[in-house]
Design a protein around this motif. Structure first.
Motif, mmCIF file in Angstrom:
data_model
loop_
_atom_site.group_PDB
_atom_site.id
_atom_site.type_symbol
_atom_site.label_atom_id
_atom_site.label_comp_id
_atom_site.label_asym_id
_atom_site.label_seq_id
_atom_site.Cartn_x
_atom_site.Cartn_y
_atom_site.Cartn_z
ATOM 1 N N ARG A 438 0.834 -1.206 0.000
ATOM 2 C CA ARG A 438 0.000 0.000 0.000
ATOM 3 C C ARG A 438 0.866 1.253 0.000
ATOM 4 N NH1 ARG A 438 -2.646 -2.762 4.577
ATOM 5 N NH2 ARG A 438 -4.204 -4.186 3.724
ATOM 6 N N TRP A 483 -8.647 -1.567 -8.760
ATOM 7 C CA TRP A 483 -9.575 -0.815 -7.920
ATOM 8 C C TRP A 483 -8.878 -0.219 -6.697
ATOM 9 C CZ3 TRP A 483 -10.210 -2.092 -2.836
ATOM 10 C CH2 TRP A 483 -9.734 -3.348 -2.450
ATOM 11 N N GLU A 484 -7.891 -0.944 -6.170
ATOM 12 C CA GLU A 484 -7.198 -0.444 -4.984
ATOM 13 C C GLU A 484 -6.420 0.828 -5.302
ATOM 14 O OE1 GLU A 484 -4.491 -2.277 -1.328
ATOM 15 O OE2 GLU A 484 -4.511 -3.262 -3.290
ATOM 16 N N VAL A 487 -8.939 3.671 -5.410
ATOM 17 C CA VAL A 487 -9.395 4.063 -4.074
ATOM 18 C C VAL A 487 -8.310 4.864 -3.366
ATOM 19 C CG1 VAL A 487 -10.038 3.187 -1.806
ATOM 20 C CG2 VAL A 487 -11.009 2.148 -3.842
ATOM 21 N N ILE A 488 -7.071 4.382 -3.445
ATOM 22 C CA ILE A 488 -5.970 5.092 -2.795
ATOM 23 C C ILE A 488 -5.782 6.475 -3.412
ATOM 24 C CG2 ILE A 488 -3.456 5.077 -2.494
ATOM 25 C CD1 ILE A 488 -3.618 2.069 -2.109
ATOM 26 N N THR A 490 -8.079 8.310 -4.787
ATOM 27 C CA THR A 490 -9.185 9.154 -4.308
ATOM 28 C C THR A 490 -8.925 9.647 -2.891
ATOM 29 O OG1 THR A 490 -10.716 7.878 -5.687
ATOM 30 C CG2 THR A 490 -11.669 9.222 -3.932
ATOM 31 N N LEU A 491 -8.420 8.764 -2.023
ATOM 32 C CA LEU A 491 -8.140 9.160 -0.642
ATOM 33 C C LEU A 491 -6.998 10.171 -0.578
ATOM 34 C CD1 LEU A 491 -8.447 5.673 1.103
ATOM 35 C CD2 LEU A 491 -10.097 7.544 1.149
ATOM 36 N N ILE A 501 -4.208 5.298 5.429
ATOM 37 C CA ILE A 501 -4.422 4.541 4.189
ATOM 38 C C ILE A 501 -3.680 3.216 4.246
ATOM 39 C CG2 ILE A 501 -4.140 4.578 1.684
ATOM 40 C CD1 ILE A 501 -4.319 7.595 1.772
ATOM 41 N N TYR A 506 -10.425 0.805 3.770
ATOM 42 C CA TYR A 506 -10.851 1.710 2.703
ATOM 43 C C TYR A 506 -12.295 2.156 2.850
ATOM 44 C CZ TYR A 506 -6.564 0.013 0.479
ATOM 45 O OH TYR A 506 -5.261 -0.315 0.214
ATOM 46 N N ARG A 507 -13.181 1.227 3.189
ATOM 47 C CA ARG A 507 -14.607 1.586 3.271
ATOM 48 C C ARG A 507 -14.851 2.639 4.346
ATOM 49 N NH1 ARG A 507 -18.920 -3.193 3.518
ATOM 50 N NH2 ARG A 507 -18.020 -3.427 1.422
ATOM 51 N N LEU A 510 -13.453 5.999 3.129
ATOM 52 C CA LEU A 510 -14.301 6.611 2.106
ATOM 53 C C LEU A 510 -15.548 7.238 2.720
ATOM 54 C CD1 LEU A 510 -14.063 3.935 -0.745
ATOM 55 C CD2 LEU A 510 -13.097 6.237 -0.770
ATOM 56 N N VAL A 514 -14.829 10.994 2.009
ATOM 57 C CA VAL A 514 -15.292 11.190 0.631
ATOM 58 C C VAL A 514 -16.796 11.368 0.572
ATOM 59 C CG1 VAL A 514 -15.328 10.221 -1.697
ATOM 60 C CG2 VAL A 514 -13.328 9.881 -0.246
#
Length: 516
Positions: A438, A483-484, A487-488, A490-491, A501, A506-507, A510, A514
């Protein structure tokens, strides 16, 4: 209710039968004299007869009958699990949980199984795996586990440490696959399995996991080491556990043994892999046993003087000698193998030529010297002295089964033993690898964002791409973003802390940063 034929409403009742009929057309009306037959607490009662017995219903009242059938269920399940002597204690435990009401149905059978498990674990004198209880009760393993948790919390019980060694011994002894195996070989399989079970406990292979798949994996491994043709598929089927999980534990055990060979600095350690570790395990387990029996020499202060290399020349000479080895953890003397793990003795733990390698010529010279000195008899027609070391010395000579790790020990005693490898829990290692992955994705996401926001900055394509470890091969992904990564990215755009992170929730992140 009008007449069903002429829709009239004038009805008369017959004096003999009591049935009503229409006065206009004479049609007999149905269900006119119907009386509901409702049963009371003492049993169902009919209009003309009483069901059960003559008089006032059945012999037992509802509560008495429920308790009677509940006791029968408890006795039946305890007999299946060979816990007939614990029946009264289990009944008292269930009576305390249900306030003396007991019960009936599927949930009550699961409660009985949970109490059986709690009684055994509370005493710590026996072994009863949850898989066996689930089969005897006929329920799902997760339902049983949830019920056990509720029973332990409600009664505030303190469960003893789970006996992995006892579970392995019970599984190996009662296995139908080993019925035709020679008695001596079977005892050897059980002892080596107990040794590896304690090693697995030291290597944290059982931490936070179900014990039975690990038992099946160890049993299958030691059977292969000793030439017993038993497959892990058959053992998993007999134990009612997942075959996939058993194979994972088998692979983890093999990897730890390969690491042990490397940590012990065996001259042939580079040749040992997960696929061929069984071939070398007879010797490797014997050396690990000898290392676990060594005496640690106290150095300056609290420092323990240890050394982990081997003098292969001395090992060859001792194995070719006719002396009988003697193993005892408690006596003052040590065997020939364990002395190679002691620091300060005559034979230090270093390779004979000092560069961590020994040539075939040196090994042949050592063996020839043993023949010339008369310490080893040369067999007739044997002119090939340069044969493999494992062909000259059987791996069975390395294993004696006298170490304390061949019996049940407490967790503290197991952790104090030295078998050549001190490993971290697999879950911790995977967690650290996930954090590093990550962290690399966060760095790549920041580079992509910077390349879009500041096009004039020159960024190499290799910095934007990540090299991801795949199950079969390594592949580079530059334009391919999963997808990961999205998501990263976006964060990161929402200024989320990198440390948060890296944890991978993640959920939650978000929802907080977000979609809030």
């Amino acid at each position: 209710m009008p007449c069903k034929r002429c829709s009239g409403s004038n009805f008369l009742r017959d004096e003999n039968t009591g049935n009503s009929f229409c006065a206009d057309c004479g049609t007999l009306q149905e269900y006119d004299n119907y009386e509901a037959q409702l049963g009371g607490i003492k049993g169902p009662e009919g209009t003309y007869i009483r069901v059960g017995t003559s008089g006032v219903g059945s012999v037992l009242a509802y509560r008495e009958k429920k308790i009677f059938e509940a006791n029968n269920s408890i006795e039946e399940i305890t007999e299946r699990l060979n816990l007939g002597t614990k029946t009264d204690e289990i009944k008292r435990m269930i009576s305390k949980i249900t306030d003396g009401e007991f019960g009936e149905g599927e949930w009550f059978s699961i409660l009985i199984g949970a109490c059986c498990y709690a009684v055994i674990r509370k005493e710590g004198k026996g072994v009863l795996p949850m898989e066996e209880i689930a089969v005897a009760v006929g329920c799902d393993l997760h339902q049983l586990g949830s019920m056990i948790k509720r029973v332990v919390e409600h009664l505030e019980l303190k469960l003893q440490e789970f006996d992995l060694v006892g579970l392995f011994t019970k599984t190996a002894t009662n296995s139908s696959r080993l019925m035709d195996v020679d008695r001596g070989k079977k005892e050897r399989v059980i002892k080596q399995g107990v040794f590896l079970m304690n090693c697995s406990l030291k290597w944290f292979l059982s931490t936070g996991r179900r014990p039975l798949p690990l038992v099946v994996a160890v049993l299958a491994f030691v059977c292969q080491v000793n030439g017993v043709s038993v497959k892990v598929d058959a053992l998993a089927k007999d134990a009612h556990v997942s075959l996939t999980t058993c194979k994972k534990r088998y692979k983890e055990l093999s990897e730890k043994l390969v690491n042990s060979a490397q940590e012990l600095r065996l001259p042939w350690a580079k040749d040992i892999t997960v696929k061929n570790v069984v071939k070398y395990s007879g010797t490797l387990i014997g050396l690990m046993e000898a290392k676990s029996m060594r005496k640690r020499i106290q150095g300056e202060g609290n420092e323990l003087v240890t050394s982990d290399a081997f003098c292969l020349e001395d090992i060859v000479r001792d194995c070719l000698s006719k002396d009988v080895y003697c193993y005892d953890d408690n006596d003052g003397g040590q065997d020939h193998l364990s002395r190679y793990f002691d620091a300060g003795g005559e034979s230090q733990l270093s390779l004979c030529n000092g560069n961590d390698k020994i040539s075939e010529k040196q090994l042949t010279t050592t063996v020839n010297g043993e023949f010339e000195d008369g310490r080893v008899e040369r067999s007739e027609g044997d002119n090939n002295i340069r044969r493999s070391f494992f062909q000259m010395v059987s791996s069975e000579d390395w294993w004696k089964g006298k170490s304390k790790l061949c019996q049940r020990l407490s967790l503290k005693e197991v952790l104090e033993k030295d078998v050549g490898l001190d490993a971290l829990p697999p879950s911790y290692i995977k967690g650290c690898a996930a954090v590093e992955r990550r962290r690399a994705k966060i760095k790549a996401a920041k580079l992509r964002i910077n390349a879009i926001q500041h096009p004039s900055d020159i960024v190499g394509g290799s910095e934007l791409s990540l090299e991801v470890e795949h199950s079969k091969k390594k592949r580079k992904i530059g334009s391919e973003i999963d997808w990961e990564d999205l998501v990263i990215q976006t964060l990161v755009l929402h200024d989320v802390n990198d440390q948060e992170i890296e944890k991978g929730h993640y959920r939650t992140l978000l929802e907080l940063h977000v979609f809030n």
